[in-house]
Design a protein around this motif. Sequence first.
Motif, PDB file in Angstrom:
ATOM      1  N   ILE A 123       0.852  -1.191   0.000  1.00  0.00           N
ATOM      2  CA  ILE A 123       0.000   0.000   0.000  1.00  0.00           C
ATOM      3  C   ILE A 123       0.888   1.241   0.000  1.00  0.00           C
ATOM      4  N   THR A 124       1.953   1.180   0.800  1.00  0.00           N
ATOM      5  CA  THR A 124       2.827   2.347   0.904  1.00  0.00           C
ATOM      6  C   THR A 124       3.428   2.720  -0.445  1.00  0.00           C
ATOM      7  N   PHE A 125       3.922   1.743  -1.191  1.00  0.00           N
ATOM      8  CA  PHE A 125       4.540   2.162  -2.451  1.00  0.00           C
ATOM      9  C   PHE A 125       3.518   2.352  -3.572  1.00  0.00           C
ATOM     10  N   ASN A 126       2.299   1.878  -3.368  1.00  0.00           N
ATOM     11  CA  ASN A 126       1.268   2.139  -4.374  1.00  0.00           C
ATOM     12  C   ASN A 126       0.660   3.533  -4.233  1.00  0.00           C
ATOM     13  N   LEU A 127       0.585   3.989  -2.982  1.00  0.00           N
ATOM     14  CA  LEU A 127      -0.096   5.259  -2.712  1.00  0.00           C
ATOM     15  C   LEU A 127       0.364   6.429  -3.591  1.00  0.00           C
ATOM     16  N   PRO A 128       1.681   6.659  -3.682  1.00  0.00           N
ATOM     17  CA  PRO A 128       2.113   7.819  -4.463  1.00  0.00           C
ATOM     18  C   PRO A 128       1.600   7.778  -5.903  1.00  0.00           C
ATOM     19  N   TYR A 129       1.593   6.610  -6.490  1.00  0.00           N
ATOM     20  CA  TYR A 129       1.168   6.520  -7.889  1.00  0.00           C
ATOM     21  C   TYR A 129      -0.315   6.848  -8.015  1.00  0.00           C
ATOM     22  N   VAL A 130      -1.093   6.329  -7.069  1.00  0.00           N
ATOM     23  CA  VAL A 130      -2.521   6.621  -7.112  1.00  0.00           C
ATOM     24  C   VAL A 130      -2.741   8.117  -6.957  1.00  0.00           C
ATOM     25  N   ILE A 131      -2.096   8.697  -5.942  1.00  0.00           N
ATOM     26  CA  ILE A 131      -2.298  10.123  -5.690  1.00  0.00           C
ATOM     27  C   ILE A 131      -1.868  10.941  -6.900  1.00  0.00           C
TER      28      ILE A 131
END
Lengths: 833, 274
Positions: free
Chosen positions: A145-153
Amino acid sequence: MTKKKFNWRTLCIILTFIFLYMPIGVLIFFSFNESDSTAVFSGFSLRWYKELFTDTATLNALKNTLILAVLSSIISTIIGTAAAYGISKMKNKYLKNATMSATQIPMINPEIVTGISMMLLFVFVANVLKISSFNGFWTVLIAHITFNLPYVILLVLPKFKEMDKSLPEAALDLGCTPFQSFFKVELPAIMPGIVAGFIMAFTLSIDDFVISYFTTGSGFETLPIRIYSMTKKRVTPDMYALSTLIFVTILVLLLISNFTSGKNKIELSKKAKKVMKIIGGSVFGMIGITTIVVLCISATTEVKTVNVYNWGEYISDGGYDTIDVNREFEEWAENYYKEKGKKVKVQVNYTTYASNEDLYSKIANGAGGYDIIVPSDYMLEKMQKEGLLQPLDLEKIPNCKFINSQFDGMFLYDNTYKNDSDKIVVEKDNKKTYGIAYTYGIIGIIYNSSQITEEQAPKAYERIESGEAGWELLFGEPIPDKDGKYQYDKDGKMIVDTTYLEELKGQILQFNNPRDAFGAAMYYLDIDVNNPTEDDWKAVYGLLATQKDYVQGYVMDEIYNKMEKGEAWIAAYYAGDCLSMMSESADDVELGFYYPKNKDGKPQTNVFADAMCIPASANQDNLELAHMYINFMLEPEIAYANAEYIYYGCPYDYTNIFDYLVFDENNELVLDENGLPVFDMELYEKNLAYVEVYRENLGEDYDIIYNADFENDLLNPNKLRDMFDKFAYKDLTNSYMEGTDVSNLDMLNESWEQLKVASTSMVGIYVTCLVIALAIVAYIVYVQIKKRKQRRLYWANTPTPKAKPKDEPSPDLSATAVIAIEKAKKRDKDSQK
Amino acid sequence: MTKKNILKQAAAYPHIVWAIIFIIAPLLFVAYYAFTDKEGVFTLANLGQLAQATYLEVFLRSVCFAFLATVICFVIAYPVAYFISRTSPSAQKILVMLVMLPQWLNFLIRTYSWMAILEDTGIINIILGVLGLNIHMINTPGAVILGMVYNFLPYMIIPIHSAMTKIDPRVLEAASDLGCSPLRVVTKVVFPLSLSGVISGITMVFVPSISTFYISQKLGGGNFDLIGDSIERQFQTQYDYNMGAAMSFVLMLLIIASMAVMNKYSDDEGGMLV
């Protein structure tokens, strides 16, 4: 005109796609291979597809990977979209910038740093909370989740910025509640961003290896981790088969979605929708029913789990008419409990690692929850000294009587080290066994006899033919000075006679692990691997540094493909693995094998044993099952199934009649009417039959694995102990070079670092880089100057040339990335529409 | 109004909390390890050690490899992205998905396949063999760079392509109507307008290339150590967390610095374009 252009474009695109799909074509091709090899095609078969569906561990890893990808991308999409919404409403510049910068960190940070930093955090938290470990699933999920978050944002945020601000206002004016306005008006507007973010997150999650690897705990293995842990043995073609299936599935889904959303949509849509609904409904229904059933079953029966952490490809796994050892154990243990009147579901949670060092860094960092691990001899000793292992209860392992007497007491330590609040407490005279041997083996040399021939490498050929060959083919022969001392050049390289090396230049493979690479050199120079001096370190470093110029590469599992295809001519590797290379080699490649000896015919090589241990951090509730598992591994049927699969030596001996004495419940010998002890002859004969079959199956390979005909018999199973005392690695951590406070482990690591880091000359690359960099800089300067000139001309007549037309917020890195990603997403969405 | 706005901002709080716990806090651990020795005493020795000639070379090598990989990716990706963006929307959708599709297969396995292609007895050399040629490719710097280009190329194509699709076709028409040659249309109109995509593409290729470690081991035969390899070794086989953290720390600074420079440059350009 258009035609010509069209061709050029198409060609460009086609070439790129060929480039992108070439490796995929190769893996699809080899997934249909008949043999174990991923390099030599021996015939078409669907064998690996069949094996794939019997390989529970791989299917389990696939399931984990998918669950993880779906969950982490859903959660990160939700948090990320909310965050993007919040950020877009932020008025405070500093808060906004700080949030955006923090968001970018996982994107610009190397994965390995992210993975390790999170591992450190989890270990720290586990220590604070005084729990032995976290469930691997949750830690990996958090990490993903942590490394996915930036891409989603970064994909969603621009959508908020682009959205017409008056829309939500209008909605509110027209009587929507804020909630309605969000869900009915704003959400649809940002949907393309959300979808793109989800897809991106899913893609990243499904392929992530580095971060999962560092953050996973016991019993949780994803597909990439499983594949990586195969890198000591080999990556098997069933992974290729799996990749092929994934590829075809996605491709078909893509085509279908495109087909249905294309021009035919209108005609098909009604029917297709209906079909889709039925399919979707039934899939969800099935998932639901399965979940309910599983929940019901798990609610009524007790589940016992044993978490086994073993080397990759290090157990008979049920492929190709072999026994699935873990499945057998589950059945056996369930029966065992059934006889006792308990209904228990037994689960073996089997995960894998690639090296002793990987295992150690997991266990030493407090990753608990493993019940059985299989370290090698030296690692076992190191872990035992550091209090990471617990003594075994041999009474619960009755089969340990079958251990070859040569191994008796091998993992018996008289000092029990206990890690008690950071102090190591030594309890004297408390002999305990910490490990039960699982396999053993010897390092030997494999060579390509169709390349090392009289014509191509006469000296080397002659040497091998003489039957006295040793390490000199890989290292050259040192030329000592008059006093018999080794000589070095100014870079610390040893001066050696390079006759053999020149013949074999570029065809030698060396271990890509410091212990075996330096170990080999030490055995060659007759240095005691467990007590080298500073001069010795200098000597082995010099030898390897000299060798580096002649080496083709430093490899581990790649050695299989390279030797089998004839890419390299000579290499040292573990004997059992060498045998499997010999049996899989290409038609035009003939591989030979020998054990390195010195001039007097004395062996000069490493002997190793891997042993089953129970870590100190193992779950107390699982101890019983863990012992049962170890005991089960010593059953002849299982032990030989493993030995045949792994191709290493089997450290058990079922031929000793005295192991079959019958004892009563008071542990007294049972005597017959003549007062003679009773033997369990039925079991004895049954076991002997297994021995027979095993020997028969191995055929000629038996001699190599067990060295039955080694001339001075030192490698004979019956002299193993001698070999171990002389040739096995001991723990080097706490050993220091005599008279110094420099630890041997530091020397090993430093020498290796120096060897690997020191460059082979790459001036060409640096120059190319420099030239390109200069060209780019020159171009930019040129453009800038030109533009400035133009601007000056343009603004020449205007009074205020301060050309900041708008107060534009400086687009920081993340913003640009976001915009780009957003654009991509939008395009996707548009095309979907 | 302000109250409402604060409420709306609150939507970002879960993320902020998450970022503090799982992004910032772990980095503090890295910094802590980088500036302490094994006993936990403050030291600069770890960073000092990195200034040695050998490590400088590793850094230089990694930067060079990553730089070349990025340049090559750009050279390949730009025309491809441009051509894809000129096709019909439905074709674009398929092509873009086809560009991403290889990324769904395991990266380790794909790298493995490349070994089979590049080897002396590999597919390329078998084909070249018909022409009587044999090129040694595996275990060379070129193979490592090729591995990087292959693995990260889609991350260059996608952002550039999406930036291009945003360009209003009428702008291009106007340019050619005003007498631009097709080449000038690309250099003077398309390129500046797709710059944001180029920048994010460069970021998404350069960063993973500079820190990769598997590719160099498999395709470079372990002969060309990159920073990623060194870091992995420090953590995995040598247990020198302090040294490994120090390297990570420097690498992070390096990347942030290069990103900042690029950002500034793109900022200038962007400013001038307006």
